[in-house]
Design a protein around this motif. Sequence first.
Motif, short mmCIF file in Angstrom:
data_model
loop_
_atom_site.label_atom_id
_atom_site.label_comp_id
_atom_site.label_asym_id
_atom_site.label_seq_id
_atom_site.Cartn_x
_atom_site.Cartn_y
_atom_site.Cartn_z
N ILE A 146 0.83 -1.20 0.00
CA ILE A 146 0.00 0.00 0.00
C ILE A 146 0.87 1.25 0.00
N ALA A 147 0.29 2.31 -0.53
CA ALA A 147 0.92 3.63 -0.46
C ALA A 147 -0.20 4.64 -0.24
N ILE A 148 0.02 5.54 0.71
CA ILE A 148 -0.95 6.59 0.97
C ILE A 148 -0.25 7.92 0.77
N ILE A 149 -0.74 8.67 -0.19
CA ILE A 149 -0.22 10.00 -0.46
C ILE A 149 -1.41 10.95 -0.44
N GLY A 150 -1.44 11.80 0.57
CA GLY A 150 -2.59 12.70 0.72
C GLY A 150 -3.85 11.90 0.93
N ASP A 151 -4.84 12.13 0.08
CA ASP A 151 -6.12 11.43 0.16
C ASP A 151 -6.23 10.28 -0.83
N THR A 152 -5.09 9.79 -1.33
CA THR A 152 -5.09 8.68 -2.29
C THR A 152 -4.40 7.47 -1.68
N LEU A 153 -5.07 6.33 -1.75
CA LEU A 153 -4.53 5.05 -1.30
C LEU A 153 -4.37 4.16 -2.53
N THR A 154 -3.17 3.65 -2.72
CA THR A 154 -2.92 2.69 -3.80
C THR A 154 -2.73 1.32 -3.15
N TRP A 155 -3.50 0.37 -3.59
CA TRP A 155 -3.59 -0.99 -3.03
C TRP A 155 -3.14 -1.95 -4.13
N THR A 156 -2.00 -2.60 -3.96
CA THR A 156 -1.46 -3.46 -5.00
C THR A 156 -1.56 -4.93 -4.59
N VAL A 157 -2.20 -5.71 -5.44
CA VAL A 157 -2.43 -7.13 -5.19
C VAL A 157 -1.54 -7.94 -6.12
N PRO A 158 -0.64 -8.77 -5.57
CA PRO A 158 0.19 -9.61 -6.45
C PRO A 158 -0.67 -10.68 -7.11
N MET A 159 -0.42 -10.92 -8.39
CA MET A 159 -1.18 -11.92 -9.14
C MET A 159 -0.22 -12.95 -9.73
N GLY A 160 0.72 -13.41 -8.95
CA GLY A 160 1.70 -14.35 -9.44
C GLY A 160 2.83 -13.61 -10.14
N PRO A 161 3.74 -14.35 -10.74
CA PRO A 161 4.92 -13.71 -11.33
C PRO A 161 4.62 -12.83 -12.53
N ALA A 162 3.44 -12.98 -13.12
CA ALA A 162 3.17 -12.27 -14.36
C ALA A 162 2.36 -10.98 -14.18
N GLY A 163 1.94 -10.64 -12.96
CA GLY A 163 1.13 -9.44 -12.90
C GLY A 163 0.66 -9.02 -11.53
N THR A 164 -0.09 -7.93 -11.54
CA THR A 164 -0.67 -7.36 -10.32
C THR A 164 -2.03 -6.76 -10.65
N THR A 165 -2.79 -6.51 -9.60
CA THR A 165 -3.97 -5.67 -9.71
C THR A 165 -3.69 -4.45 -8.87
#
Length: 173
Positions: A146-165
């Motif tokens: 996760i990253a929180i900058i100001g009022d924005t939260l970025t939520w990164t989900v690993p999807m195996g070696p080939a990708g993310t959401t």
Amino acid sequence: LTGGTTMNPFIKLTLAVSFCFVIGGGVASQAAAAALEQQIVGTWVVVSSTNEREGKKTEALGPDPIGYYMFDQAGHYSLQSMRGDLPKFASNKKNTGTDAENRAVVQGINTIFGTYTINEKDSSVTVHIIGGSFPNWAGADQKRTIAIIGDTLTWTVPMGPAGTTVITLKRAK
């Protein structure tokens, strides 16, 4: 500097600023790290949900996803996200949807709830899933960056070696 020696005013200013930067920078970075646990508390509105696989991006929940991510101070969370264009059921009754309507809803929503812990060192959250729309995850622990900058939260989900959401959220007002 003793014995009546005076210091160049420029050097005094440089040392003072350097001292404040070093001391203040350490305090600021500690406060920022500690604040992640505090900053996540509240309600967040889903803005986008993008799958990134092998250099290709797709909108995981369509162009206008909707939903809320909620975190309380006691370590409980509830996440709901879905396509903004889910079809209405022709029968207007939840239990009598067609196969196509039911499939669209199941494939167009993601909900989970349970408890969470923050790892300040690697800017991550681990969710312990109690239940949700995909029953296979019940009882699982899943780690998110996760990253929180100001009022924005970025939520990164690993999807195996080939990708993310990557889910982008804005703090609810």
